[in-house]
Design an enzyme around this catalytic site. Structure first.
Site, PDB file in Angstrom:
ATOM      1  N   TYR A  70       0.881  -1.176   0.000  1.00 52.31           N
ATOM      2  CA  TYR A  70       0.000   0.000   0.000  1.00 52.31           C
ATOM      3  C   TYR A  70       0.914   1.220   0.000  1.00 52.31           C
ATOM      4  CZ  TYR A  70      -4.091   2.699   1.659  1.00 52.31           C
ATOM      5  OH  TYR A  70      -5.116   3.605   1.793  1.00 52.31           O
TER       6      TYR A  70
ATOM      7  N   ARG B 130      -5.101  10.250 -11.411  1.00 52.23           N
ATOM      8  CA  ARG B 130      -4.444  10.974 -10.294  1.00 52.23           C
ATOM      9  C   ARG B 130      -4.023   9.931  -9.272  1.00 52.23           C
ATOM     10  NH1 ARG B 130      -4.716  10.292  -5.415  1.00 52.23           N
ATOM     11  NH2 ARG B 130      -6.610  11.218  -4.622  1.00 52.23           N
TER      12      ARG B 130
ATOM     13  N   LYS C 134      -5.433  -1.501  -2.642  1.00 52.16           N
ATOM     14  CA  LYS C 134      -6.616  -1.215  -1.808  1.00 52.16           C
ATOM     15  C   LYS C 134      -7.347  -2.524  -1.497  1.00 52.16           C
ATOM     16  CE  LYS C 134      -6.562   3.380  -1.625  1.00 52.16           C
ATOM     17  NZ  LYS C 134      -6.709   4.264  -0.468  1.00 52.16           N
TER      18      LYS C 134
ATOM     19  N   GLU D  30     -11.452   5.166  -7.005  1.00 54.12           N
ATOM     20  CA  GLU D  30     -10.167   5.494  -6.391  1.00 54.12           C
ATOM     21  C   GLU D  30      -9.272   6.233  -7.367  1.00 54.12           C
ATOM     22  OE1 GLU D  30      -9.605   4.323  -3.014  1.00 54.12           O
ATOM     23  OE2 GLU D  30      -8.099   5.894  -3.253  1.00 54.12           O
ATOM     24  N   ASP D  31      -8.708   7.325  -6.900  1.00 54.50           N
ATOM     25  CA  ASP D  31      -7.670   8.064  -7.622  1.00 54.50           C
ATOM     26  C   ASP D  31      -8.095   8.503  -9.032  1.00 54.50           C
ATOM     27  OD1 ASP D  31      -6.407   7.677  -5.256  1.00 54.50           O
ATOM     28  OD2 ASP D  31      -4.563   6.853  -6.080  1.00 54.50           O
TER      29      ASP D  31
ATOM     30  N   ASP E  42     -13.544   6.875  -2.441  1.00 52.77           N
ATOM     31  CA  ASP E  42     -12.690   6.807  -1.259  1.00 52.77           C
ATOM     32  C   ASP E  42     -11.940   8.120  -1.028  1.00 52.77           C
ATOM     33  OD1 ASP E  42     -11.249   5.596   0.847  1.00 52.77           O
ATOM     34  OD2 ASP E  42      -9.590   5.167  -0.521  1.00 52.77           O
ATOM     35  N   ASP E  43     -11.440   8.733  -2.091  1.00 53.08           N
ATOM     36  CA  ASP E  43     -10.636   9.956  -1.924  1.00 53.08           C
ATOM     37  C   ASP E  43     -11.487  11.114  -1.422  1.00 53.08           C
ATOM     38  OD1 ASP E  43      -8.022   8.994  -2.998  1.00 53.08           O
ATOM     39  OD2 ASP E  43      -9.335   8.566  -4.693  1.00 53.08           O
TER      40      ASP E  43
ATOM     41  N   ASN F 298       0.233  11.818  -0.289  1.00 56.07           N
ATOM     42  CA  ASN F 298       1.001  10.583  -0.499  1.00 56.07           C
ATOM     43  C   ASN F 298       1.671  10.612  -1.861  1.00 56.07           C
ATOM     44  OD1 ASN F 298       0.040   9.316   1.921  1.00 56.07           O
ATOM     45  ND2 ASN F 298      -1.914   9.012   0.877  1.00 56.07           N
TER      46      ASN F 298
HETATM   47  N1  LIG Z   1      -4.141  10.582   3.462  1.00 56.09           N
HETATM   48  C1  LIG Z   1      -5.174  10.171   2.746  1.00 56.09           C
HETATM   49  O1  LIG Z   1      -5.972   9.323   3.166  1.00 56.09           O
HETATM   50  C2  LIG Z   1      -5.393  10.761   1.380  1.00 56.09           C
HETATM   51  C3  LIG Z   1      -6.617  10.574   0.742  1.00 56.09           C
HETATM   52  C4  LIG Z   1      -6.841  11.126  -0.510  1.00 56.09           C
HETATM   53  C5  LIG Z   1      -5.823  11.860  -1.113  1.00 56.09           C
HETATM   54  N2  LIG Z   1      -4.638  11.992  -0.485  1.00 56.09           N
HETATM   55  C6  LIG Z   1      -3.544  12.736  -1.118  1.00 56.09           C
HETATM   56  O2  LIG Z   1      -3.934  14.073  -1.316  1.00 56.09           O
HETATM   57  C7  LIG Z   1      -3.267  14.592  -2.442  1.00 56.09           C
HETATM   58  C8  LIG Z   1      -4.278  15.340  -3.302  1.00 56.09           C
HETATM   59  O3  LIG Z   1      -5.273  14.465  -3.760  1.00 56.09           O
HETATM   60  P1  LIG Z   1      -6.519  15.048  -4.570  1.00 56.09           P
HETATM   61  O4  LIG Z   1      -7.289  13.905  -5.052  1.00 56.09           O
HETATM   62  O5  LIG Z   1      -7.231  16.070  -3.781  1.00 56.09           O
HETATM   63  O6  LIG Z   1      -5.747  15.727  -5.773  1.00 56.09           O
HETATM   64  P2  LIG Z   1      -6.268  16.850  -6.748  1.00 56.09           P
HETATM   65  O7  LIG Z   1      -5.354  16.885  -7.890  1.00 56.09           O
HETATM   66  O8  LIG Z   1      -7.727  16.671  -6.963  1.00 56.09           O
HETATM   67  O9  LIG Z   1      -6.086  18.193  -5.899  1.00 56.09           O
HETATM   68  C9  LIG Z   1      -4.863  18.782  -5.600  1.00 56.09           C
HETATM   69  C10 LIG Z   1      -5.133  20.193  -5.095  1.00 56.09           C
HETATM   70  O10 LIG Z   1      -3.921  20.746  -4.630  1.00 56.09           O
HETATM   71  C11 LIG Z   1      -3.788  22.067  -5.136  1.00 56.09           C
HETATM   72  N3  LIG Z   1      -2.388  22.426  -5.246  1.00 56.09           N
HETATM   73  C12 LIG Z   1      -1.494  22.036  -6.200  1.00 56.09           C
HETATM   74  N4  LIG Z   1      -0.318  22.676  -6.002  1.00 56.09           N
HETATM   75  C13 LIG Z   1      -0.483  23.463  -4.926  1.00 56.09           C
HETATM   76  C14 LIG Z   1       0.348  24.372  -4.249  1.00 56.09           C
HETATM   77  N5  LIG Z   1       1.605  24.577  -4.655  1.00 56.09           N
HETATM   78  N6  LIG Z   1      -0.143  25.027  -3.191  1.00 56.09           N
HETATM   79  C15 LIG Z   1      -1.395  24.814  -2.755  1.00 56.09           C
HETATM   80  N7  LIG Z   1      -2.253  23.976  -3.361  1.00 56.09           N
HETATM   81  C16 LIG Z   1      -1.792  23.298  -4.427  1.00 56.09           C
HETATM   82  C17 LIG Z   1      -4.469  22.024  -6.493  1.00 56.09           C
HETATM   83  O11 LIG Z   1      -4.831  23.329  -6.921  1.00 56.09           O
HETATM   84  C18 LIG Z   1      -5.667  21.149  -6.173  1.00 56.09           C
HETATM   85  O12 LIG Z   1      -6.699  21.940  -5.629  1.00 56.09           O
HETATM   86  C19 LIG Z   1      -2.573  13.421  -3.126  1.00 56.09           C
HETATM   87  O13 LIG Z   1      -1.205  13.448  -2.797  1.00 56.09           O
HETATM   88  C20 LIG Z   1      -3.200  12.210  -2.490  1.00 56.09           C
HETATM   89  O14 LIG Z   1      -2.281  11.138  -2.386  1.00 56.09           O
HETATM   90  C21 LIG Z   1      -4.408  11.465   0.745  1.00 56.09           C
HETATM   91  O1  LIG Z   2      -3.885   5.504  -1.216  1.00 56.82           O
HETATM   92  C1  LIG Z   2      -3.681   6.094  -0.152  1.00 56.82           C
HETATM   93  O2  LIG Z   2      -2.743   5.794   0.598  1.00 56.82           O
HETATM   94  C2  LIG Z   2      -4.606   7.165   0.333  1.00 56.82           C
HETATM   95  C3  LIG Z   2      -5.385   7.876  -0.682  1.00 56.82           C
HETATM   96  O3  LIG Z   2      -6.401   7.104  -1.234  1.00 56.82           O
HETATM   97  C4  LIG Z   2      -4.581   8.567  -1.721  1.00 56.82           C
HETATM   98  O4  LIG Z   2      -5.066   8.665  -2.853  1.00 56.82           O
HETATM   99  O5  LIG Z   2      -3.504   9.060  -1.405  1.00 56.82           O
HETATM  100 MG   LIG Z   3      -6.736   7.383  -3.255  1.00 55.26          MG
END
Ligand SMILES: NC(=O)c1ccc[n+]([C@@H]2O[C@H](COP(=O)([O-])OP(=O)(O)OC[C@H]3O[C@@H](n4cnc5c(N)ncnc54)[C@H](O)[C@@H]3O)[C@@H](O)[C@H]2O)c1
Ligand SMILES: O=C(O)C[C@H](O)C(=O)O
Ligand SMILES: [Mg+2]
Length: 604
Positions: free
Chosen positions: A133, A186, A204, A275-276, A298-299, A446
């Site tokens: 993961y 993504r 997942k 997802e993603d 999930d996201d 991540n």
């Molecule tokens: N921890 C978790 O459980 C979890 C869950 C989902 C997503 N994530 C992580 O969150 C991140 C984003 O996912 P997402 O689906 O929202 O992506 P996304 O592409 O939909 O959104 C990214 C956002 O970040 C903004 N951004 C980009 N560069 C930036 C900067 N320099 N300053 C400020 N904002 C900026 C973009 O404008 C956009 O609004 C990924 O790295 C993903 O792995 C983590």
């Molecule tokens: O996959 C993960 O670890 C969390 C989340 O779904 C992500 O997109 O980053």
């Molecule tokens: Mg995800």
């Protein structure tokens, strides 16, 4: 090493946790219809050197295996020993090389013997989750075309238009419970990885088996290949996906509509996790399908619940009553599928708690995207962002993170931007002036290199009293004051397995807001006050099955309250609605598959 065999074997026996049984409720030995080397090459049935003599005789395996029979326990210990020896032999090598070597050894076992694979995964989840993961799965996706050896899951491409209804019947399992689908647009914070994103649904679903006890014969990873805009991949001669740019608009939606119809025609009771997907399709598909199919994103939704639990935990960590959540100033960096999902859910919680409107509840939230602070002054504001846009008279349009932090002095700084290191020293130091005695920093992006900051930097620059969470795992930090800076893994893995399992066992045909909220509230109340006050907001991943049982029960009970349960197997809606909380947890637990070798032939 070899833990809990007696306890788990008993539990698995009770629940019919057999390799072959397709429904967890049917006890007793089942028959495999394959013979000879076909069995040895089928990871669902293969026991390697563990086949007993009767099975060797009756399944045509005599002579195809060395004569000595090795027990499951010995096979397990042998695998763990090879893994530890690989760790020793790769000491000092670059992290990426070591991580991929570890993934390969696990993947080879997955391809060969699923029972043993899931057993070592479940028993060593803390060590192995970071490999199958986040974060290693990200590296695997980046290199997938080169790493590819054997197929896993199904691929539907733009070229399959009109064919999906018949293709879905190519999948060998009669029953599928959980599907995780991506279009690879993504992948974590790594961008568009096209067909190589298949690693994410696989990872997942491994977590679904490990954490929720979904039978691995009933999971299905799906890659919807609609092209990629990643030029490097398109130019790579080994790239395994379609060599075309991404489909857009109605053309894209037609492909995904066709897949959803096909999947639910064959398996009407399956649960589908999106997802993603890039934000625009994440929101559009959620809107399009959530009232029609049993699905969730999930996201958007899983992450929102985990973040809400973390935000409520932060209030408790400050020693304040939960009702104080309504006064917390929260800066969210990243306005994509995850950031917006989190902000919306947290605002809804404030509105509910304070008895105010959604619009009023946005007052303490500040949303920052790649162009800085989002205000009403911005031209071409995305409609999904509009409710959170600030008045530029309060802080200027496009203000930087550090400007916002210095002006707002937030209680919480939460990153879902995908941009590594964006919470730099200046930003973190600015958090020292927070209005909270125990500010929280969540670097949730991540994989590891995309985290907004490291745990060590957060404690070093923002102060030793902070609460810290990250999407990918970091080691706890030894603080100068002698204490330990606890690292929470603020990752949706704490919720999606329970959301999926609870929904499945309820037989609900949709996933409601009530079910998602129940999942978040369950996680939020899981920790004791003592733990939370030490900055421990989420349980250890070692307890993931227990957490999932509790979350699953909360989801199921919420489905009962919403009056949408249809039951599962022999357990009807009336049975479900009469279960107490404890009985529901017990019902969920009893339905978790557990890996043991079970007989492949009837005993005489
Ligand atoms: N921890 C978790 O459980 C979890 C869950 C989902 C997503 N994530 C992580 O969150 C991140 C984003 O996912 P997402 O689906 O929202 O992506 P996304 O592409 O939909 O959104 C990214 C956002 O970040 C903004 N951004 C980009 N560069 C930036 C900067 N320099 N300053 C400020 N904002 C900026 C973009 O404008 C956009 O609004 C990924 O790295 C993903 O792995 C983590
Ligand atoms: O996959 C993960 O670890 C969390 C989340 O779904 C992500 O997109 O980053
Ligand atoms: Mg995800």
């Amino acid at each position: 090493m070899w833990r809990n065999i007696a306890r788990f074997s008993k539990a698995a026996g009770r629940t019919g946790g057999s390799r072959r049984c397709l429904t967890t409720a049917i006890p007793g030995p089942c028959i495999v219809h394959k013979r000879g080397s076909d069995i040895l090459h089928d990871p669902w049935f293969n026991k390697d050197t563990g086949f007993p003599l009767t099975e060797r005789d009756r399944l045509g395996l005599r002579g195809l295996l060395p004569p000595r029979i090795i027990s499951f326990e010995q096979q397990y210990d042998r695998f763990i020993e090879s893994f530890r020896s690989l760790e020793r032999n790769t000491l000092g090598q670059p992290d990426n090389v070591v991580s991929l070597a570890k993934w390969r050894i696990l993947n080879r076992l997955h391809d060969r013997n699923e029972t043993l694979y899931y057993r070592v995964l479940i028993d060593n989840i803390k060590d192995f989750a970071p490999i199958i993961y986040t974060p290693t799965v990200g590296l695997v996706c980046q290199n997938y075309s080169g790493l590819y050896r054997r197929p896993r899951g199904m691929y539907f491409s733009a070229k399959d238009k009109g064919e999906m209804m018949s293709m879905i019947y190519n999948w060998p399992a009669h029953q599928v419970d959980m599907i995780v689908i991506t279009d690879g647009s993504r992948i974590l914070g790594l961008g568009d990885l096209g067909v190589q994103g298949i690693g994410i649904p696989i990872g997942k679903l491994d977590m679904y088996v490990a954490a929720a006890g979904i039978n691995p014969q009933r999971v299905l990873p799906i890659m919807l290949d609609v092209g990629t805009n990643n030029q490097k991949l398109l130019q790579n001669p080994l790239y395994l996906g379609l060599r075309q740019s991404r489909m857009e608009g109605d053309e894209y939606l037609e492909i995904i509509d066709e897949f959803m119809e096909a999947a639910f025609t064959r398996w009407p009771k399956a649960v589908v996790q999106f997802e993603d997907f890039q934000a625009k399709w994440a929101f559009e598909t959620l809107d399009r399908y959530r009232k029609k199919f049993c699905m969730f994103n999930d996201d958007v939704q899983g992450t929102a619940g985990v973040a809400l639990a973390g935000l409520l935990g932060t209030v408790r960590a400050q020693g304040r009553p939960l009702s104080d959540f309504v006064n917390q100033k929260i800066v969210v960096v990243g306005a994509g599928s995850a950031g917006l999902g989190v902000t919306k859910t947290a605002v809804q919680a404030v509105a509910r708690m304070a008895g105010i409107s959604f619009a009023e509840a946005t007052k303490n939230f500040y949303l920052i995207d790649k162009d800085g602070l989002v205000t009403t002054e911005r031209s071409k504001l995305d409609p999904v962002v509009v409710p959170f846009a600030k008045n530029p008279a309060e802080i200027r349009e496009g203000a930087s993170i550090v400007e916002v932090v210095k002006t707002v002095r937030p209680h919480v700084l939460l990153g879902l931007s995908g941009v590594g290191g964006i919470f730099n020293e200046e930003v973190l130091k600015a958090m020292r002036e927070s209005d909270s005695c125990k500010p929280a920093i969540f670097a949730m992006s991540n994989p590891t290199l995309n985290a907004e900051c490291t745990a060590a930097d957060a404690f070093k620059h923002a102060g030793e009293s902070i609460v810290f969470g990250s999407g990918s795992p970091f080691e706890n930090v030894q603080l100068e004051n002698g204490n330990v800076g606890h690292v929470n893994q603020a990752n949706n893995m704490y919720l999606f397995p329970g959301i999926g399992l609870g929904t499945l066992l309820s037989g609900a045909r949709i996933v409601t807001d009530g079910m998602l909220l129940a999942a978040a509230e369950c996680l939020a109340s899981y920790m004791t006050d003592e733990e939370v006050q030490k900055g421990i907001l989420y349980p250890s991943i070692n307890n993931i099955r227990h957490i999932t049982a509790e979350v699953g029960a909360a989801v199921l009970r919420a489905a009962v309250s919403d009056d949408i349960v249809e039951g599962h197997g022999d357990v009807g809606p009336r049975d479900l609605s009469h279960m107490s909380k404890e009985e529901t947890v017990d019902y969920i637990t009893r339905n978790m598959w557990f890996p043991i070798y079970s007989p492949l032939v009837h005993e005489k």
